[in-house]
Enzyme design. Structure first.
Site, PDB file in Angstrom:
ATOM      1  N   ASP A 102       1.204  13.682   7.138  1.00  0.00           N
ATOM      2  CA  ASP A 102       1.777  14.838   6.461  1.00  0.00           C
ATOM      3  C   ASP A 102       1.192  16.104   7.102  1.00  0.00           C
ATOM      4  O   ASP A 102       1.663  16.522   8.155  1.00  0.00           O
ATOM      5  CB  ASP A 102       1.421  14.654   4.969  1.00  0.00           C
ATOM      6  N   GLY A 104      -1.505  16.223   8.672  1.00  0.00           N
ATOM      7  CA  GLY A 104      -2.210  15.777   9.880  1.00  0.00           C
ATOM      8  C   GLY A 104      -3.723  15.783   9.709  1.00  0.00           C
ATOM      9  O   GLY A 104      -4.445  15.294  10.571  1.00  0.00           O
ATOM     10  N   LYS A 130       5.989  13.200   8.590  1.00  0.00           N
ATOM     11  CA  LYS A 130       6.624  14.413   8.047  1.00  0.00           C
ATOM     12  C   LYS A 130       6.247  15.591   8.940  1.00  0.00           C
ATOM     13  O   LYS A 130       5.356  16.371   8.601  1.00  0.00           O
ATOM     14  CB  LYS A 130       6.106  14.678   6.628  1.00  0.00           C
TER      15      LYS A 130
HETATM   16  P1  IMP Z   1      -2.286  14.415   5.562  1.00  0.00           P
HETATM   17  O1  IMP Z   1      -3.794  14.367   5.645  1.00  0.00           O
HETATM   18  O2  IMP Z   1      -1.806  15.664   4.883  1.00  0.00           O
HETATM   19  O3  IMP Z   1      -1.586  14.144   6.860  1.00  0.00           O
HETATM   20  O4  IMP Z   1      -1.833  13.304   4.573  1.00  0.00           O
HETATM   21  C1  IMP Z   1      -2.037  12.004   4.848  1.00  0.00           C
HETATM   22  C2  IMP Z   1      -2.341  11.275   3.571  1.00  0.00           C
HETATM   23  O5  IMP Z   1      -1.811  11.932   2.416  1.00  0.00           O
HETATM   24  C3  IMP Z   1      -1.693   9.925   3.626  1.00  0.00           C
HETATM   25  O6  IMP Z   1      -2.605   8.976   4.129  1.00  0.00           O
HETATM   26  C4  IMP Z   1      -1.291   9.689   2.199  1.00  0.00           C
HETATM   27  O7  IMP Z   1      -2.344   9.064   1.507  1.00  0.00           O
HETATM   28  C5  IMP Z   1      -1.097  11.056   1.605  1.00  0.00           C
HETATM   29  N1  IMP Z   1       0.320  11.470   1.579  1.00  0.00           N
HETATM   30  C6  IMP Z   1       0.927  12.394   2.353  1.00  0.00           C
HETATM   31  N2  IMP Z   1       2.215  12.523   2.046  1.00  0.00           N
HETATM   32  C7  IMP Z   1       2.447  11.643   1.056  1.00  0.00           C
HETATM   33  C8  IMP Z   1       3.642  11.287   0.328  1.00  0.00           C
HETATM   34  O8  IMP Z   1       4.751  11.787   0.537  1.00  0.00           O
HETATM   35  N3  IMP Z   1       3.461  10.333  -0.611  1.00  0.00           N
HETATM   36  C9  IMP Z   1       2.270   9.716  -0.866  1.00  0.00           C
HETATM   37  N4  IMP Z   1       1.152  10.019  -0.204  1.00  0.00           N
HETATM   38  C10 IMP Z   1       1.248  10.981   0.755  1.00  0.00           C
END
Ligand code: IMP
Ligand code: MG
Length: 180
Positions: A102, A104, A130
């Site tokens: 998401d 990152g 995403k």
């Molecule tokens: P980031 O650190 O923002 O890239 O998010 C990664 C982590 O956030 C993932 O490993 C998920 O645990 C959680 N996450 C991000 N987007 C979603 C979503 O749409 N649904 C559920 N969990 C999400």
């Protein structure tokens, strides 16, 4: 709250099969270390491992790291790692697996932590990506599906701990009563 199916269990399975095929082509008989980011990566990573051909599967080692950042449907902004590796990745070929990328930040934090152990090479794999939500640029080598800015659950993805066990991926939509 309403769940709308985004990818059926069959669509997910077929895509995971294709990714396993790509890994088989790219790594052949390499002694790969697969590292999953818990909790979200677990179903995807286990299915991926089970679909590897025998020559690659017999060489694979795997381990997990734990990363937490999300609270409800919004990222908390900081990512914490709370598990040490039990596999030595020094000079190894590493594949980091997550269910979704998401902002990152999670992948970036995990990659930085793993780089300190001087692996030969790190590749990354996520079922869902995403890109429109990205805050930190992260390399993604294997990607199941690119999705819009939607909050999804199922196949490892949760909303405050719920829905991880679904075999399909669904979008969480608020019902019209909740919006009023
Ligand atoms: P980031 O650190 O923002 O890239 O998010 C990664 C982590 O956030 C993932 O490993 C998920 O645990 C959680 N996450 C991000 N987007 C979603 C979503 O749409 N649904 C559920 N969990 C999400
Ligand atoms: Mg979560």
């Amino acid at each position: 709250m309403v769940l709308r199916e985004l990818f059926s269990a069959t669509q997910v399975h077929e895509r995971v099969e294709q990714l396993a095929g790509q890994l088989a082509d790219d790594f052949a008989e390499a002694a790969l270390v697969v590292i999953g980011i818990l909790n979200g990566a677990a179903p995807f990573m286990m299915d991926l491992l089970r679909l590897l051909p025998t020559n690659l599967a017999s060489q694979v080692q795997y381990d997990f790291v734990v990363a937490t950042s999300y609270c409800g449907t919004e990222s908390g902004g900081t990512v914490e790692l709370s598990r040490e590796l039990s596999v030595d990745i020094t000079s190894r070929l590493v594949l980091v697996v997550d269910g979704i990328v998401d902002s990152g930040r999670t992948l970036d934090t995990v990659l930085a932590a793993l780089q300190k152990r001087a692996p030969a090479q790190i590749r990354t794999c996520t079922l869902l990506d995403k890109p429109s939500r990205r805050q930190v640029a992260v390399p993604i080598d294997y990607r199941g599906f690119e999705i819009d800015d939607l909050f999804v659950v199922g196949y490892g993805m949760d909303l405050d701990g719920a829905f991880r066990g679904l075999r399909h991926v669904a979008v969480v939509e608020s019902s019209s009563e909740e919006d009023e």
